[in-house]
Design a protein around this motif. Structure first.
Motif, PDB file in Angstrom:
ATOM      1  N   UNK A 142       0.832  -1.197   0.000  1.00 46.76           N
ATOM      2  CA  UNK A 142       0.000   0.000   0.000  1.00 46.76           C
ATOM      3  C   UNK A 142       0.871   1.253   0.000  1.00 46.76           C
ATOM      4  N   UNK A 143       1.968   1.214   0.737  1.00 44.97           N
ATOM      5  CA  UNK A 143       2.906   2.337   0.702  1.00 44.97           C
ATOM      6  C   UNK A 143       3.391   2.563  -0.734  1.00 44.97           C
ATOM      7  N   UNK A 144       3.764   1.487  -1.420  1.00 45.88           N
ATOM      8  CA  UNK A 144       4.302   1.601  -2.771  1.00 45.88           C
ATOM      9  C   UNK A 144       3.241   2.124  -3.744  1.00 45.88           C
ATOM     10  N   UNK A 145       2.006   1.678  -3.608  1.00 46.66           N
ATOM     11  CA  UNK A 145       0.938   2.153  -4.479  1.00 46.66           C
ATOM     12  C   UNK A 145       0.741   3.657  -4.322  1.00 46.66           C
ATOM     13  N   UNK A 146       0.715   4.131  -3.082  1.00 47.93           N
ATOM     14  CA  UNK A 146       0.483   5.558  -2.863  1.00 47.93           C
ATOM     15  C   UNK A 146       1.704   6.402  -3.212  1.00 47.93           C
ATOM     16  N   UNK A 147       2.895   5.838  -3.125  1.00 53.91           N
ATOM     17  CA  UNK A 147       4.090   6.531  -3.615  1.00 53.91           C
ATOM     18  C   UNK A 147       3.967   6.741  -5.132  1.00 53.91           C
ATOM     19  N   UNK A 148       3.565   5.699  -5.844  1.00 55.17           N
ATOM     20  CA  UNK A 148       3.386   5.809  -7.295  1.00 55.17           C
ATOM     21  C   UNK A 148       2.324   6.864  -7.620  1.00 55.17           C
ATOM     22  N   UNK A 149       1.244   6.912  -6.839  1.00 50.91           N
ATOM     23  CA  UNK A 149       0.206   7.925  -7.049  1.00 50.91           C
ATOM     24  C   UNK A 149       0.764   9.326  -6.844  1.00 50.91           C
ATOM     25  N   UNK A 150       1.586   9.499  -5.812  1.00 52.66           N
ATOM     26  CA  UNK A 150       2.152  10.818  -5.539  1.00 52.66           C
ATOM     27  C   UNK A 150       3.009  11.282  -6.713  1.00 52.66           C
ATOM     28  N   UNK A 151       3.870  10.395  -7.202  1.00 59.80           N
ATOM     29  CA  UNK A 151       4.740  10.762  -8.334  1.00 59.80           C
ATOM     30  C   UNK A 151       3.895  11.087  -9.564  1.00 59.80           C
ATOM     31  N   UNK A 152       2.901  10.259  -9.808  1.00 59.36           N
ATOM     32  CA  UNK A 152       2.050  10.439 -10.987  1.00 59.36           C
ATOM     33  C   UNK A 152       1.313  11.779 -10.952  1.00 59.36           C
TER      34      UNK A 152
ATOM     35  N   UNK B  80      14.345  -0.506  -8.957  1.00 65.48           N
ATOM     36  CA  UNK B  80      13.574  -1.271  -9.940  1.00 65.48           C
ATOM     37  C   UNK B  80      13.047  -2.584  -9.382  1.00 65.48           C
ATOM     38  N   UNK B  81      13.956  -3.394  -8.795  1.00 66.63           N
ATOM     39  CA  UNK B  81      13.568  -4.728  -8.369  1.00 66.63           C
ATOM     40  C   UNK B  81      13.333  -4.813  -6.870  1.00 66.63           C
ATOM     41  N   UNK B  82      13.584  -3.723  -6.152  1.00 69.34           N
ATOM     42  CA  UNK B  82      13.387  -3.752  -4.702  1.00 69.34           C
ATOM     43  C   UNK B  82      11.913  -3.678  -4.338  1.00 69.34           C
ATOM     44  N   UNK B  83      11.101  -3.051  -5.181  1.00 70.95           N
ATOM     45  CA  UNK B  83       9.681  -2.905  -4.877  1.00 70.95           C
ATOM     46  C   UNK B  83       8.900  -2.718  -6.168  1.00 70.95           C
ATOM     47  N   UNK B  84       7.608  -2.418  -6.045  1.00 67.40           N
ATOM     48  CA  UNK B  84       6.749  -2.357  -7.236  1.00 67.40           C
ATOM     49  C   UNK B  84       6.362  -0.935  -7.617  1.00 67.40           C
ATOM     50  N   UNK B  85       7.032   0.093  -7.067  1.00 70.69           N
ATOM     51  CA  UNK B  85       6.662   1.480  -7.349  1.00 70.69           C
ATOM     52  C   UNK B  85       6.716   1.767  -8.853  1.00 70.69           C
ATOM     53  N   UNK B  86       7.804   1.391  -9.519  1.00 70.21           N
ATOM     54  CA  UNK B  86       7.934   1.732 -10.938  1.00 70.21           C
ATOM     55  C   UNK B  86       7.047   0.860 -11.814  1.00 70.21           C
ATOM     56  N   UNK B  87       6.760  -0.359 -11.386  1.00 67.80           N
ATOM     57  CA  UNK B  87       5.788  -1.170 -12.136  1.00 67.80           C
ATOM     58  C   UNK B  87       4.412  -0.510 -12.093  1.00 67.80           C
ATOM     59  N   UNK B  88       4.025  -0.041 -10.912  1.00 70.36           N
ATOM     60  CA  UNK B  88       2.737   0.636 -10.766  1.00 70.36           C
ATOM     61  C   UNK B  88       2.709   1.936 -11.548  1.00 70.36           C
ATOM     62  N   UNK B  89       3.801   2.693 -11.476  1.00 69.25           N
ATOM     63  CA  UNK B  89       3.879   3.966 -12.180  1.00 69.25           C
ATOM     64  C   UNK B  89       3.826   3.763 -13.691  1.00 69.25           C
ATOM     65  N   UNK B  90       4.422   2.677 -14.168  1.00 71.47           N
ATOM     66  CA  UNK B  90       4.378   2.359 -15.600  1.00 71.47           C
ATOM     67  C   UNK B  90       2.949   2.091 -16.048  1.00 71.47           C
ATOM     68  N   UNK B  91       2.170   1.406 -15.204  1.00 69.68           N
ATOM     69  CA  UNK B  91       0.752   1.178 -15.518  1.00 69.68           C
ATOM     70  C   UNK B  91      -0.031   2.483 -15.515  1.00 69.68           C
ATOM     71  N   UNK B  92       0.255   3.344 -14.532  1.00 75.05           N
ATOM     72  CA  UNK B  92      -0.497   4.591 -14.386  1.00 75.05           C
ATOM     73  C   UNK B  92      -0.189   5.586 -15.501  1.00 75.05           C
ATOM     74  N   UNK B  93       1.102   5.713 -15.840  1.00 71.07           N
ATOM     75  CA  UNK B  93       1.501   6.724 -16.823  1.00 71.07           C
ATOM     76  C   UNK B  93       2.726   6.242 -17.582  1.00 71.07           C
TER      77      UNK B  93
END
Length: 597
Positions: free
Chosen positions: A397-407, A425-438
């Motif tokens: 959930x932290x990673x999802x909301x981090x991706x939202x903040x960047x987006x 890149x491989x430590x968490x899913x922030x950039x995978x989520x961000x890639x989906x978002x934008x």
């Protein structure tokens, strides 16, 4: 064993009784007093320690069970492990028969921490004294790993001095469970990794088990075996749902859907324990499972924010903070990125309030921090109490909301944050989520500029040649090991490595150029080719990359046959870069035609 049968005092007493002579033989030369007095002291110390540890780790909270810690096996479904294609039971005896030093890997929500608790309880049966170490705590202390072990024992009422602990470590009394290597701050990770490898070398009679998200770091831990947590199968998924405290009618409908084909259609989501649990939560509102992970988390957030609590018969939790669903999310996104920046996954109440105050200033939204914090814990349930600390209900959930903040940030802020966190890149899913978002943002701010840097670094002007390939190999790997039917590269540890970027880019955008790995050879054929040529006697072949020249046969073989270690991969990623540039030029031209003519 049921909750009612789990008697902590009895289990601790029986364990000490069975092992007291072993403890006595270890301590008789370093503990003062008559033999009976030493035995009594050992009996009391181990018994109090085990009572403390069992009380703490035999019960847990989870995404669904938030109010009171619950006996682990009331909601935990044991899952298997795999190592090099071999299926392994998640038990101390099975792991010890594989290797005394093991890394357990799994993606977010796969159940790593719960499996570590399961191993702690199982370790009692295997006559090992468990020490559970939450590695994220090292982020807040200057202690070495060994000092952390000693202080953890003392904090759990182990009333014997350091000299005895040293003897016990040497004798191999312990099961060391080191949970969350991926949660260690990058500034100290290299030091902790070195200390961990040294720990296994010096105290090699103990069983050492580390949990983490997948990480290339472990390829350099030569004494450790890496095991991956298996995904849930349909039977395990149904068992987990049946154990969760939820509305019985909704559970029955959900189980019927799972068995009727829902699980098979969405196995990538529903084979993950956390995502399966979230789907149950959202099932009452929508039985549709989105194909994108960020949409899935958004549905979960909306369900948590708006729901009638299905755990409590439709009870509507009252929110103290009057922010609407969008502003509440914006605040939580600002809170999430501040904690993510410091690699914090748990914090004190005062720290949480301080981050919320900063969020208020960043967003210029008015709210009461205390009311908001209570809502995140009690009404929306994005945070949970974890002893005296507060933690995210789950790190994802932290990673999802981090991706939202960047987006949602301004372009200049987006670029700075992407550059700052690109090593993850491989430590968490922030950039995978961000890639989906934008995806366009990631293409412009990360993929294209970084691939241009790689092309410049390798001095590639037109075609990728053998010298470019060798330069790439040397920038990425210290050694290449051909062993046991696989090719493993030990990474250099440089933060400027491009390998993770190449893999990330081809994974997300490879379809743009119809990328696939070398078509002439199956993966098994490639491994067999290298094993027969360079490792025919199965003694493990380790090649030091820094010593290679472009004339060496291994370089040419890798360039031709190496799949990810190949010229084909480099050629493909540069072709991808050109395709992305062309795509953005076409989009710009199309917009001009539509809007400006």
């Amino acid at each position: 064993m049921s909750d009612t049968d789990f008697d902590i005092n009895r289990i601790a007493a029986e364990f000490v009784q069975q092992n007291i002579e072993n403890f006595y033989n270890t301590g008789k030369d370093v503990l003062k007093g008559a033999a009976n007095a030493i035995r009594l002291r050992l009996n009391r110390s181990y018994k109090e320690y085990l009572q403390c540890v069992l009380a703490r780790y035999s019960r847990a909270k989870s995404f669904f069970i938030r109010d009171e810690p619950t006996y682990l096996y009331n909601f935990y479904v044991p899952m298997g492990l795999t190592s090099k294609g071999q299926l392994i039971q998640a038990s101390v005896c099975a792991l010890e028969s594989l290797n005394r030093f093991v890394v357990i890997t799994g993606t977010g929500g796969s159940g790593k921490s719960m499996m570590m608790r399961h191993l702690l309880l199982d370790g009692i049966k295997a006559k090992r004294v468990p020490i559970f170490l939450e590695l994220r705590e090292l982020n807040q202390t200057p202690q070495s790993l060994k000092e952390f072990i000693y202080s953890t024992l003392r904090q759990n009422s182990f009333a014997l001095d350091d000299l005895y602990i040293e003897r016990a470590l040497k004798a191999g009394h312990f099961l060391l469970l080191l949970d969350g290597f991926d949660e260690i701050a990058s500034a100290i990770r290299k030091r902790v990794s070195k200390e961990l490898i040294e720990l296994a070398k010096v105290y090699d009679q103990n069983l050492i088990c580390v949990s983490s998200r997948p990480d290339n770091e472990f390829s350099g831990w030569s004494s450790f075996s890496v095991c991956a947590i298996q995904s849930l199968d349909l039977g395990q998924a149904c068992e987990l749902i049946e154990k969760l405290p939820f509305d019985p009618d909704l559970k029955a409908k959900f189980l019927q859907e799972l068995k009727g084909g829902l699980f098979k259609r969405h196995i990538s989501f529903l084979s993950n324990p956390l995502l399966l649990s979230i789907m149950l939560l959202t099932f009452g509102q929508s039985a549709d499972i989105p194909s994108k992970l960020n949409v899935f988390y958004n549905q979960a957030y909306e369900a948590l924010f708006q729901r009638h609590d299905a755990l409590k018969g439709g009870f509507q939790r009252t929110r103290r903070c009057k922010l609407d669903i969008q502003d509440f999310a914006r605040v939580f996104s600002a809170f999430a990125i501040q904690t993510y920046d410091k690699r914090l996954f748990q914090f004190t109440q005062s720290e949480a309030l301080e981050y919320l105050e900063k969020s208020k200033r960043i967003l210029r939204i008015k709210f009461n921090e205390n009311d908001y914090l209570l809502d995140t814990e009690q009404a929306v349930c994005l945070l949970i109490e974890d002893g005296l600390l507060i933690a995210f209900a789950h790190r994802s959930f932290q990673e999802y909301f981090v991706a939202r903040f960047i987006c949602d940030s301004k372009p200049e802020v987006q670029e700075k944050l992407i550059e700052k966190y690109r090593k993850n890149f491989f430590a968490d899913s922030v950039f995978d989520l961000l890639t989906e978002m934008n995806p366009g943002l990631m293409e412009r701010c990360l993929i294209v500029p970084q691939l241009e840097r790689l092309q410049k670094y390798l001095k590639v002007k037109r075609k990728v040649g053998i010298t470019h390939f060798l330069r790439y190999l040397k920038s990425e790997f210290r050694t290449i090991e051909i062993s046991d039917g696989s090719i493993i590269g030990t990474h250099t540890g440089r933060e400027t490595r491009y390998g993770p970027l190449v893999s990330f880019a081809l994974r997300h955008w490879g379809n743009l150029i119809d990328f696939s790995f070398l078509k002439n050879d199956s993966e098994g054929d490639i491994y067999r080719y290298f094993a027969e040529k360079y490792d025919p006697e199965k003694k493990d072949c380790v090649i030091h990359v820094s010593r290679l020249t472009y004339r060496d046969e291994i370089v040419r073989d890798l360039a031709t046959h190496g799949n990810f270690f190949s010229i084909h991969t480099l050629e493909s990623v540069f072709k991808l870069k050109d395709a992305l540039l062309e795509k953005h030029q076409e989009i710009g031209a199309t917009l001009d035609e539509i809007l400006l003519r």
